[in-house]
Design a protein around this motif. Structure first.
Motif, short mmCIF file in Angstrom:
data_model
loop_
_atom_site.label_atom_id
_atom_site.label_comp_id
_atom_site.label_asym_id
_atom_site.label_seq_id
_atom_site.Cartn_x
_atom_site.Cartn_y
_atom_site.Cartn_z
N SER A 65 0.82 -1.21 0.00
CA SER A 65 0.00 0.00 0.00
C SER A 65 0.86 1.26 0.00
CB SER A 65 -0.91 0.00 1.23
OG SER A 65 -1.69 1.16 1.24
N GLN A 112 -7.34 8.48 0.47
CA GLN A 112 -7.03 7.06 0.40
C GLN A 112 -8.32 6.26 0.37
OE1 GLN A 112 -4.83 7.40 4.45
NE2 GLN A 112 -5.26 5.24 4.17
N GLY A 113 -8.21 4.94 0.39
CA GLY A 113 -9.39 4.10 0.24
C GLY A 113 -10.44 4.35 1.30
N ARG A 114 -10.03 4.37 2.55
CA ARG A 114 -11.02 4.43 3.63
C ARG A 114 -11.76 5.74 3.68
NH1 ARG A 114 -6.81 2.52 7.76
NH2 ARG A 114 -6.10 1.64 5.80
N GLU A 117 -14.53 5.35 1.40
CA GLU A 117 -15.61 4.50 1.92
C GLU A 117 -16.56 5.30 2.81
OE1 GLU A 117 -13.11 1.74 3.98
OE2 GLU A 117 -12.16 1.10 2.12
N PHE A 137 -12.97 -5.77 3.45
CA PHE A 137 -11.69 -5.27 3.93
C PHE A 137 -11.91 -4.74 5.35
CE2 PHE A 137 -8.44 -1.92 4.39
CZ PHE A 137 -7.32 -2.71 4.26
N THR A 139 -11.44 -1.99 6.86
CA THR A 139 -12.08 -0.70 7.11
C THR A 139 -13.54 -0.68 6.67
OG1 THR A 139 -11.08 0.08 5.04
CG2 THR A 139 -9.99 0.71 7.10
N VAL A 194 -15.11 -7.23 -3.15
CA VAL A 194 -13.71 -6.81 -3.11
C VAL A 194 -12.96 -7.59 -4.19
CG1 VAL A 194 -11.70 -6.52 -1.63
CG2 VAL A 194 -13.98 -6.62 -0.61
N ASN A 198 -8.74 -9.37 -0.88
CA ASN A 198 -7.52 -9.12 -0.10
C ASN A 198 -7.40 -10.02 1.12
OD1 ASN A 198 -5.34 -8.00 1.20
ND2 ASN A 198 -6.16 -5.95 1.38
N ASP A 230 -14.99 -2.76 -4.42
CA ASP A 230 -13.84 -2.24 -3.68
C ASP A 230 -12.63 -2.61 -4.55
OD1 ASP A 230 -11.80 -1.72 -1.90
OD2 ASP A 230 -12.70 -2.79 -0.21
N ALA A 232 -9.22 -1.65 -5.04
CA ALA A 232 -7.81 -1.30 -4.82
C ALA A 232 -6.87 -1.96 -5.85
CB ALA A 232 -7.40 -1.69 -3.40
N ARG A 233 -7.17 -3.23 -6.21
CA ARG A 233 -6.26 -3.95 -7.11
C ARG A 233 -7.01 -4.53 -8.31
NH1 ARG A 233 -5.51 -5.12 -1.88
NH2 ARG A 233 -3.53 -4.52 -0.93
N SER A 270 -8.68 2.45 -3.26
CA SER A 270 -7.43 2.88 -2.65
C SER A 270 -6.39 2.80 -3.76
CB SER A 270 -7.03 1.96 -1.50
OG SER A 270 -5.69 2.23 -1.14
N LYS A 272 -3.49 3.62 -3.70
CA LYS A 272 -2.15 3.32 -3.16
C LYS A 272 -1.69 1.92 -3.57
CE LYS A 272 -1.37 4.55 1.01
NZ LYS A 272 -1.40 4.78 2.47
N LYS A 273 -2.62 1.11 -4.02
CA LYS A 273 -2.28 -0.23 -4.47
C LYS A 273 -2.10 -0.17 -5.99
CE LYS A 273 -3.82 -0.95 -0.18
NZ LYS A 273 -5.22 -1.02 0.10
C1 LIG Z 1 -6.07 -0.89 1.30
C2 LIG Z 1 -7.46 -1.25 1.05
C3 LIG Z 1 -8.52 -0.42 1.46
C4 LIG Z 1 -8.31 0.85 2.26
O1 LIG Z 1 -7.51 1.74 1.60
P1 LIG Z 1 -6.51 2.75 2.33
O2 LIG Z 1 -5.91 3.49 1.20
O3 LIG Z 1 -5.53 1.94 3.11
O4 LIG Z 1 -7.35 3.61 3.20
C5 LIG Z 1 -9.80 -0.81 1.14
N1 LIG Z 1 -10.05 -1.95 0.49
C6 LIG Z 1 -9.07 -2.77 0.09
C7 LIG Z 1 -9.40 -4.02 -0.65
C8 LIG Z 1 -7.74 -2.46 0.37
O5 LIG Z 1 -6.77 -3.30 0.00
#
Ligand SMILES: *Cc1c(COP(=O)(O)O)cnc(C)c1O
Length: 489
Positions: A65, A112-114, A117, A137, A139, A194, A198, A230, A232-233, A270, A272-273
């Motif tokens: 992340s 960021q992701g959360r 949300e 996830f 959060t 998701v 994850n 969700d 992220a990836r 997110s 960041k991934k």
């Molecule tokens: C990391 C992640 C989040 C939350 O994202 P942040 O950027 O850490 O707040 C939500 N869902 C998934 C699947 C994640 O991997």
């Protein structure tokens, strides 16, 4: 002039199946250590990858992340960041890119992701509701609790079968979902998928599964239930679909991402991934009224709706990273790196969860250290010992690290939710490590496992922290600490 997105996808006969499609411009150092020193550090910092000072970590796979390397294109875009408070120029390119990625018209940036949300749970979820998922996830389950609702994880049976090596073990359990949805349709405002899953071994979700979740919602829907992904990836999940789901071999990963999202009402990311940024995220959705209802929530906590807690340069970096992260050549190489590490482990007889996911290798610590049962933290122990062996840090995700069933008796480690597997997650930072790093990381795990039953059980430490509220219980893994019953070798 930067190389364009189109240029980056030009037809090629270069060996991008064997070597990365990029070269390296800046490198990063950590402080060299010795075995003696690492033992000291482990003891001082609580035997956990999450607590270790990163400067003492040689190979860091605690998380993927925000830990990847930026490209020359991102750095140059960042210099063009427009830092005006309202309606900065950088928002325009950000919005356009997120729209092209999601094919959804309404976008909200978030840091960021959360934080993406938060407004979604605020406008859709109320006390007494239920929010089913293929597995929330941390959060999103905490957001559900926070709203007085219940997060419900419907894991597919393939994942729970250790001998099952199919490609889409991250799927929603459709049978259970259908029954559950029929029973509680009036209490389900939101369904979360998701992609990839994850918390369940990073396993991918198939296009077919997404389609079927949509179909079930459409069939039994009573209160305009929203399907959110969700994501992220999602780009890395798209690579697995392209490689293994019939009918997608000739599609671009961006086209596959577009199709995955075509079944959803909205999504949160997110970045960041898979978005290849150090910080950033967004919400995308189809409904204008919902989008407008989210605006005041964003302004209350994160700032104006064209920046959502991000600097102009972050918006620029994300706009470039999102598209680099879905580039087919890049994704092919990323999967090659994950598979290389998975192979390096298997060659040494280390048990991994199969198949390796698209962003991490999960070590089956329960099988590697059979003398420790699920109350004794086999993954916690193996992860700590692997750091001592060679500066390799990872994340233990075993039963010891899970929710307490008995909030009043945190020291009783038998009163914890049993995880399906006692896993260590080795999350692979993007564009960061070379093959020798992966070999060394596998070597650290191998040398740790060789200690066999000399490796001690772990137990929770008595601390004076105030107990977590039920609504925060999903976060306990960040606050509970553990120690070995006898010293690590
Ligand atoms: C990391 C992640 C989040 C939350 O994202 P942040 O950027 O850490 O707040 C939500 N869902 C998934 C699947 C994640 O991997």
């Amino acid at each position: 002039m930067r190389i364009s997105n189109e240029d980056m996808l030009r037809e090629t006969d270069l060996p991008f199946d064997k070597a990365p499609p990029y070269r390296i411009k800046a490198v990063e150092y950590s402080i060299p250590t010795t075995r003696e020193k690492r033992k000291e550090i482990m003891q001082e910092y609580g035997y956990s990858g999450r607590l270790l000072p990163a400067k003492y970590v040689f190979i860091n796979m605690v998380t993927d992340s925000g830990t990847g390397a930026l490209s020359d294109r991102q750095w140059s875009a960042m210099m063009e960041g427009d830092e005006s408070y309202f309606n900065c120029r950088s928002y325009e390119i950000f919005e356009e890119t997120c729209q092209a990625f999601t094919k959804m018209p309404y976008i909200i940036p978030s840091h960021q992701g959360r934080s993406a949300e938060a407004p979604i749970y605020e406008i859709f979820v109320k006390p007494g509701d239920k929010v089913p998922s293929n597995t929330h996830f941390t959060t999103t389950s905490t957001w559900a609790f926070q709203r007085g609702a219940e997060p419900v994880d419907l894991i597919c049976p393939d994942y729970l079968d250790e001998e099952n090596y199919s490609w889409f073990k991250g799927n929603m359990n459709l049978e259970k979902f259908e029954d559950y949805f029929i029973e509680y349709a009036e209490k389900i405002p939101l369904v979360e998928l998701v992609v990839p899953n994850n918390l369940n071994g990073g396993q991918a979700v198939s296009m077919e599964n997404i389609k079927n979740v949509r179909a079930i919602i459409d069939k039994y829907n009573k209160i305009d239930t929203q399907l959110y992904l969700d994501i992220a990836r999602i780009s890395e999940n798209a690579w697995i679909i392209k490689s293994h789901e019939p009918g997608y071999k000739d599609k671009s990963c961006l086209g596959i991402v577009n199709e995955m999202l075509s079944y959803a009402d909205g999504c949160h990311m997110s970045a960041k991934k898979g978005g290849l940024v150090n910080m950033g995220g967004f919400i995308a959705l189809r409904n204008k009224i919902f989008w407008q209802r989210m605006h005041p929530k964003v302004i209350r906590t994160d700032g104006f709706i064209t920046y959502g807690g991000l600097a102009g340069r972050d918006l620029e970096s994300l706009a470039v990273g999102l598209i680099e992260g879905v580039n087919d050549y890049y994704l092919q190489d990323r999967q090659r790196q994950v598979d290389y590490f998975a192979n390096a482990c298997q060659k040494r007889g280390i048990h991994i969860l199969e198949p390796a996911s698209c962003f991490a290798v999960y070590i089956n610590a329960g099988k590697c250290l059979p003398h420790l049962d699920h109350t004794q933290g086999p993954a916690t122990c193996l992860s700590a010992q692997a750091y001592i062996e060679g500066g390799f840090a990872s994340t233990a995700m075993d039963s010891l690290q899970r929710g307490r069933i008995d909030a009043n008796n945190p020291q009783d480690s038998s009163k914890r939710i049993k995880a399906p597997y006692e896993l260590i997650r080795c999350a692979i930072p993007r564009r960061t490590y070379y093959e020798p790093h992966y070999d060394w990381a596998a070597e650290c795990l191998f040398r740790a496992i060789e200690w066999g039953d000399k490796l001690p059980a772990f137990k929770p430490i008595v601390d004076d922290r105030p107990p977590l509220e039920l609504s925060e219980i999903g976060l306990h893994t960040f606050f509970d600490d553990y120690e070995p019953v006898s010293p690590l070798p």
